[in-house]
Enzyme design. Structure first.
Site, short mmCIF file in Angstrom:
data_model
loop_
_atom_site.label_atom_id
_atom_site.label_comp_id
_atom_site.label_asym_id
_atom_site.label_seq_id
_atom_site.Cartn_x
_atom_site.Cartn_y
_atom_site.Cartn_z
N ASP A 168 18.77 12.40 3.14
CA ASP A 168 18.03 13.06 2.07
C ASP A 168 16.57 13.26 2.48
O ASP A 168 15.90 12.32 2.92
CB ASP A 168 18.14 12.19 0.82
CG ASP A 168 17.29 12.68 -0.33
OD1 ASP A 168 16.97 13.89 -0.38
OD2 ASP A 168 16.95 11.86 -1.20
N HIS A 209 14.12 9.28 -5.05
CA HIS A 209 14.32 9.61 -3.64
C HIS A 209 13.42 8.76 -2.75
O HIS A 209 12.31 8.38 -3.14
CB HIS A 209 14.04 11.09 -3.39
CG HIS A 209 14.91 12.00 -4.19
ND1 HIS A 209 16.11 12.49 -3.72
CD2 HIS A 209 14.77 12.52 -5.43
CE1 HIS A 209 16.66 13.26 -4.63
NE2 HIS A 209 15.87 13.30 -5.68
#
Length: 694
Positions: free
Chosen positions: A333, A507
């Site tokens: 990611d 994140h």
């Protein structure tokens, strides 16, 4: 093999493991390299012949001498003959003088350590050979390649959609949607292009989902209307998918398979392992795809949170174990790759809520957050219970997700705390907490409608304390700022992320991304989930950690990447792109329609209506000029009259020249009228001529 050789081999194997970091994959190949005088175990005939040709004192372990003993048992009793060839003396030496010669053999072995220890000095030069041997499976067969098809999620936010293929077996990882950009006028959703999936549906073994956010599951119903595939995911993820399937009339038509973190799914030649990670929604997982080509680790969306608000911390132990076993490639990611340091823990938000609830003790509290952030809503409910407030929910998606969360046990709500939105006016303002959608400034969201006084049940103004517990997704900053301005104009006090710690990202930031690379030790690295600048920044982290440019791939939608133990290369692209959803229409809005909508929005429309005679083409009625979005007719009558006269002149000229083709007539009207309007206004409206014959 003698006991001496076994000891030396084990010592050398342990040294090689320490130097190369290999644990399991290279064990057999490493053992063969430690004993170079011997042939590999899968070629016994050739090894036996070579040993027979050697003198006995040059054979390490004496295996060849022992193999000859059953074939010539009668020679064991004969006396030694010095002048006979050594080949005939081998069994005699073994039988008659085995005990007396044993010290001599051991002495010779001790005097010849170099052949066995030679690989130790060459060890730094052999990782390439070791990798070459490790790519071979049973029987020496070369390992196959695995292909990754990037059908979404690169150079954009959302629409995550990746397909992996190995030995004619394919699996899909995530199937998400994206929200439209500002230039996609009238578009509701953006989906991936499913053309490649439809062409290869016979090879696809299933869809595996990492978590339940819209950018990872939003396109599932649209895909399953075209193809029938089993879906695998964690309980909450599939609970959210099931709600979407009901909305689209697909209930009980799709096989949903629940897999808990730590579980494994066998899909063709590949086995997919689910690994628990931290994210802004419960039940998020990373994937370890075990294939004949090697192990692929796909992180999904993740962060490293040691004190999460809900659930356990990320399973770093399993990820590190995979790194020790050998990871072919890491797909990671990249959303927060530009942000240094570490992502704050979710417990920070709880502390901020405590302070803000105390500060707003005499106000009604309205909190906007993502509907899928169940842990955040749980924190809000806990604070509301502590300060004696009732909680109401606003927004269709908020009600749907929280209903699923309560039903599946992910959201704990004490009895009597939740109330219907219609009942909030029956309570004092300082006893209400309203949790709503709209943290991204979506035009039809509940908070946006409140800000523009368009909400049917909630009216905001002085006495309202509004907390926006989310960070604007890249591209939404302007719309979020507009909503905040409108709320402040109405007298509301607004708190957002840049003022207080009312939101933490789901994140990983740069240090966490580097840690993920460090523990998984991938051979190849592929940044995913982000715009180009994010992917480039993430690749830069890999370079800083010692990766070479040839082992890092920055892709685009439609790219195909082939991964092998020996190489990584880009293949020919496949069909990929976007499908626009407008109302009930899926795919019927394309670039041409968007261009026309943009043209209409920027310059407006002029409609010219006239009637001509069928025989000679003279004007019978009109022309009439209608303006929409161009000029206000009553204030621009001279311009409209001039346009009518111009159209009449064009038609009469065509009639005099015996031009009666409708296509030619319309083209001449559009060209002449467009030129005149631009000269007068410096604008180019869309011109639509309508000609009728009588």
């Amino acid at each position: 093999m003698t006991e001496k050789n076994q000891t030396n081999s084990a010592e050398l194997k342990e040294t090689a493991d320490t130097r190369t970091g290999a644990v399991s994959e290279g064990r057999s190949s490493l053992y063969q390299k430690v004993v170079p005088p011997q042939r590999p175990a899968h070629r016994p005939e050739q090894a036996s012949r070579r040993r027979v040709q050697k003198p006995a004192d040059q054979v390490i372990g004496g295996d060849a001498v022992q193999r000859k003993e059953p074939e010539q048992p009668a020679q064991a009793a004969q006396p030694a003959k010095p002048k006979q060839p050594r080949r005939r003396r081998q069994p005699q030496k073994q039988s008659q003088q085995g005990q007396s010669k044993a010290p001599q053999v051991l002495a010779q072995l001790n005097q010849q350590p170099k052949p066995a220890q030679q690989p130790k000095t060459e060890q730094p030069k052999k990782p390439a050979n070791q990798r070459q041997q490790s790519k071979r499976g049973k029987g020496g067969r070369q390992k196959p390649s695995i292909k990754a098809y990037f059908l979404g999620g690169l150079n954009e936010i959302g629409k995550n959609f990746t397909l992996f293929e190995c030995e004619d077996d394919m699996i899909i990882v995530d199937c998400g949607m994206a929200f439209p950009d500002g230039d996609m006028l009238g578009v509701d959703l953006v989906l991936p292009d499913f053309t490649f999936v439809e062409r290869n549906v016979d090879k696809i073994r299933g869809i595996v989902l990492t978590h339940g956010h819209e950018d990872h599951i939003g396109a599932i119903p649209y895909l399953l209307k075209k193809v029938s595939l089993p879906v695998y995911g964690t309980p909450l993820t599939l609970g959210l998918v099931e709600g979407k399937l009901k909305e689209h009339g697909l209930s009980n038509k799709v096989k949903l398979n629940v897999v808990h973190p730590g579980g494994q799914i066998k899909l063709g030649c590949m086995t997919v392992e689910l690994i628990h990670v931290n994210h802004s929604i419960p039940d998020a997982v990373a994937l370890a795809i075990h294939s004949p080509a090697g192990t692929i680790v796909h992180t999904g969306d993740f962060k490293i949170d040691c004190t999460p608000a809900q659930g356990a911390m990320i399973d770093l132990g399993r990820l590190a174990q995979l790194g020790q076993e050998g990871v072919l490639a890491l797909f990671a990611d990249s959303t927060n790759a530009e942000r240094p340091g570490y992502t704050m823990t979710e417990s920070k938000v709880n502390d901020s809520f405590e302070r803000l609830f105390k500060r707003a003790e005499n106000n009604r509290i309205i909190i906007a957050t993502f509907a899928s952030n169940i842990s955040r809503v749980q924190q809000i409910i806990n604070c509301a219970v502590k300060y004696g407030r009732k909680v109401a929910l606003s927004g269709r998606s908020m009600l749907n997700v929280m209903g699923i969360g309560v039903e599946m046990g992910y959201l704990e709500v004490p009895d009597g705390v939740l109330i219907d939105l219609d009942l909030i006016n029956r309570y004092p303002k300082d006893k209400i907490v309203l949790v709503t959608t709209g943290s991204q400034g979506e035009p039809m969201s509940a908070l946006t409608r409140m800000a523009f006084a368009d909400h049917r049940k909630v009216e905001v103004g002085p006495g309202d304390f509004i907390i926006i517990s989310a960070r604007p997704i890249p591209g939404n900053e302007k719309t979020v700022g507009t909503v905040i301005d409108e709320l402040m104009k109405r007298g509301c006090e607004v708190v957002y992320e840049s003022m207080y710690e009312v939101h933490v990202s789901g994140h990983a930031c740069q240090e966490e991304l580097k840690l993920m690379q460090g523990i998984t030790k991938p051979k190849y690295f592929i940044p995913v989930h982000g715009e180009q600048k994010m992917l480039r920044k993430h690749a830069g982290l890999a370079y800083a950690m010692g990766k070479s440019a040839s082992d890092v791939f920055i892709g685009d939608i439609g790219d195909v990447l082939e991964l092998n133990q020996d190489y990584m290369k880009k293949l020919a692209s496949v069909p990929a792109g976007r499908i626009l959803v407008d109302g009930l229409g899926v795919g019927d809005v394309g670039s041409i329609v968007l261009r026309d909508r943009k043209h209409l929005a920027e310059d407006g429309l002029i409609v010219v209506v006239c009637t001509i005679a069928q025989g000679d083409g003279h004007v019978v009625s009109g022309p009439d000029v209608v303006s929409r979005g161009f000029v206000y007719v009553r204030e621009s009558e001279p311009l409209i009259e001039e346009a009518k006269e111009l159209v009449d002149h064009v038609l009469e000229t065509c009639s005099a020249n015996n031009i009666h083709d409708w296509g030619t007539l319309k083209t001449k009207i559009k060209d002449e009228l467009s030129r005149m309007l631009y000269d007068r206004t410096k604008r180019s409206p869309m011109i639509l001529p309508i000609i009728m014959e009588v």
